[in-house]
Design an enzyme around this catalytic site. Structure first.
Site, PDB file in Angstrom:
ATOM      1  CD1 TRP A 249      -2.305  -2.154   1.530  1.00 37.64           C
ATOM      2  CD2 TRP A 249      -2.944  -1.067  -0.135  1.00 37.64           C
ATOM      3  NE1 TRP A 249      -3.374  -3.026   0.927  1.00 37.64           N
ATOM      4  CE2 TRP A 249      -3.724  -2.153  -0.033  1.00 37.64           C
ATOM      5  CE3 TRP A 249      -3.125  -0.289  -1.395  1.00 37.64           C
ATOM      6  CZ2 TRP A 249      -4.730  -2.551  -0.907  1.00 37.64           C
ATOM      7  CZ3 TRP A 249      -4.166  -0.465  -2.041  1.00 37.64           C
ATOM      8  CH2 TRP A 249      -5.145  -1.639  -1.894  1.00 37.64           C
TER       9      TRP A 249
ATOM     10  CE  LYS B  72      -9.105  -2.808   3.382  1.00 40.83           C
ATOM     11  NZ  LYS B  72      -8.219  -2.139   2.511  1.00 40.83           N
TER      12      LYS B  72
ATOM     13  CG  ASP C  94      -3.560   4.057   3.505  1.00 43.24           C
ATOM     14  OD1 ASP C  94      -4.614   3.847   4.052  1.00 43.24           O
ATOM     15  OD2 ASP C  94      -3.291   3.416   2.420  1.00 43.24           O
TER      16      ASP C  94
HETATM   17  C1  LIG Z   1      -7.842  -1.524   1.456  1.00 43.28           C
HETATM   18  C2  LIG Z   1      -6.566  -0.346   1.339  1.00 43.28           C
HETATM   19  C3  LIG Z   1      -6.277   0.355   0.672  1.00 43.28           C
HETATM   20  C4  LIG Z   1      -7.233   0.697  -0.593  1.00 43.28           C
HETATM   21  O1  LIG Z   1      -8.340   1.110  -0.138  1.00 43.28           O
HETATM   22  P1  LIG Z   1      -9.766   1.233  -1.556  1.00 43.28           P
HETATM   23  O2  LIG Z   1     -10.875   1.879  -0.604  1.00 43.28           O
HETATM   24  O3  LIG Z   1     -10.073   0.030  -2.040  1.00 43.28           O
HETATM   25  O4  LIG Z   1      -9.107   2.303  -2.069  1.00 43.28           O
HETATM   26  C5  LIG Z   1      -5.520   1.411   0.533  1.00 43.28           C
HETATM   27  N1  LIG Z   1      -4.578   1.465   1.721  1.00 43.28           N
HETATM   28  C6  LIG Z   1      -4.565   0.411   2.838  1.00 43.28           C
HETATM   29  C7  LIG Z   1      -3.704   0.295   3.893  1.00 43.28           C
HETATM   30  C8  LIG Z   1      -5.618  -0.474   2.719  1.00 43.28           C
HETATM   31  O5  LIG Z   1      -5.641  -1.310   3.397  1.00 43.28           O
END
Ligand SMILES: *Cc1c(COP(=O)(O)O)cnc(C)c1O
Length: 360
Positions: free
Chosen positions: A102, A196, A172
């Site tokens: 990521w 999540k 993030d």
């Molecule tokens: C799942 C995830 C993403 C991507 O998320 P989307 O909503 O599908 O764009 C980005 N960063 C992390 C750490 C993630 O777990």
């Protein structure tokens, strides 16, 4: 009703109580005669839902008053572009910590807009740890420092918040937000996709310190400018109304669980149970440095990858599903976000022990 223990990394399990409440309110929200899905986002009913969701999130995370909370679309991935578009101002570069897949995606997107300094990179050891504070080669001229507190795929999590001085820290938090208390005041921007630990997919939450608003260039699309959304209460256009409502129910549920202190204690216990089985076994292994192990995404491999298929089949027979690791890492991954009950972890632990003993 047969609810399985779903270890999916995302979209992931939601609390059953939240979905039951949504079910009760499905056709008629609070005597309005409408489903939340059918409401005008500017009507008084929906406004009350949206306002309460933000208030509850602020309370649960103890978000200081000088931060705006935005409810956006485009997932966390849109934030990979929105962060540089909005925060560079007149600076030319940003610092990024690379701890996994990521981080890499965020870096690739930022490179379209600025020069990216990789201030620490753990790819040499296969992304199995996090850099220490002393290892971060931070640049005082950077517009911001970006990192991924929890790498969802590698199962690697920072056990500290990087210190970046006057340079805003951007995180993030997609797969770790709401898993425990955090000090929001240490961050310039926190963002997270919803699927999540927040609610259904379709929403991204951005928590931004007010002084960082209004730095986007003229050419930034209105929809990609944080200020547009901050000035319009995240209703510049039609927001993801139902996902926002569901997130609000999750925030209420978190309060009922005792808030993030209680959640953190529970999440630590759940993760410890799985790492204990792995560490006490010659059959299971996890390559991540102990201090950097994720509380949310527990990865593990079997001594013989030839047994992966029968492990997954045996787990599924016990209603334990979606344990296959990410294709880039292999092995298994148990994602155990807030909504995964401890009973699900206990059932997985029991199955892992049983499967191992059957190999002996
Ligand atoms: C799942 C995830 C993403 C991507 O998320 P989307 O909503 O599908 O764009 C980005 N960063 C992390 C750490 C993630 O777990």
């Amino acid at each position: 009703m047969a609810r399985k223990f779903n270890f999916s990394a995302g979209p992931a399990m939601l609390p059953t109580a939240v979905m039951e409440r949504a079910q009760q309110e499905m056709l008629d929200w609070n005597g309005s005669g409408m489903s939340v899905m059918e409401m005008s986002h500017r009507g008084k009913e929906y406004m009350s839902i949206a306002t309460k969701a933000e208030k509850d999130l602020r309370e649960v995370m103890k978000i200081p008053d000088n931060y705006k909370v935005l409810f956006l679309q485009g997932g966390a991935s849109a934030q990979f572009a929105m962060v540089p578009l909005n925060l560079l101002g007149d600076k030319q570069s940003a610092d990024y910590i690379n701890t996994g897949i990521w981080s890499k995606k965020a870096i690739a997107e930022a490179k379209r807009y600025c020069s990216v300094n990789i201030v620490a990179d753990t790819s040499d050891n296969g992304f199995t740890t996090v850099p220490t504070q002393a290892e971060l080669k931070l640049n005082p001229d950077a517009a911001y420092v970006h990192y991924t507190p929890n790498e969802t795929i590698g199962g690697v999590e920072f056990d500290y918040i990087p210190e970046t001085g006057d340079v805003p820290l951007v995180a993030d938090m997609s797969s770790t937000i709401l898993s425990r208390p955090i000090d929001v005041s240490k961050f310039g921007v926190i963002y997270a996709g919803s699927q999540k630990n927040i609610g259904p997919a379709g929403l991204a939450i951005v928590i931004i310190r007010e002084d960082l608003l209004g730095k986007a260039s003229e050419s930034t699309p209105a929809m990609f400018n944080y200020k547009t959304h901050a000035d319009n209460g995240s209703m510049y256009n039609t927001p993801a109304t139902y996902s926002w409502y569901m997130a609000g129910l999750v925030f209420e549920w978190l309060k009922e669980q005792g808030g993030l202190t209680a959640m953190g204690a529970l999440n630590k216990r759940k993760a410890d149970k799985l790492y204990t089985v792995i560490d006490n076994s010659d059959f299971y292994a996890n390559p991540v440095s102990t201090h950097a192990r994720s509380w949310m995404n527990v990865t593990f491999t079997l001594a013989d990858p030839g047994l992966d298929t029968s492990f997954l089949a045996g787990a599924a027979e016990r209603e334990l599903i979606t344990l296959k690791g990410h294709r880039s890492v292999g092995g298994m991954r148990a994602s155990i976000y807030n909504a995964m009950p401890e009973a699900g972890v206990d059932a997985l632990v029991a199955f892992m022990r049983e499967f191992e003993s059957n190999q002996a």
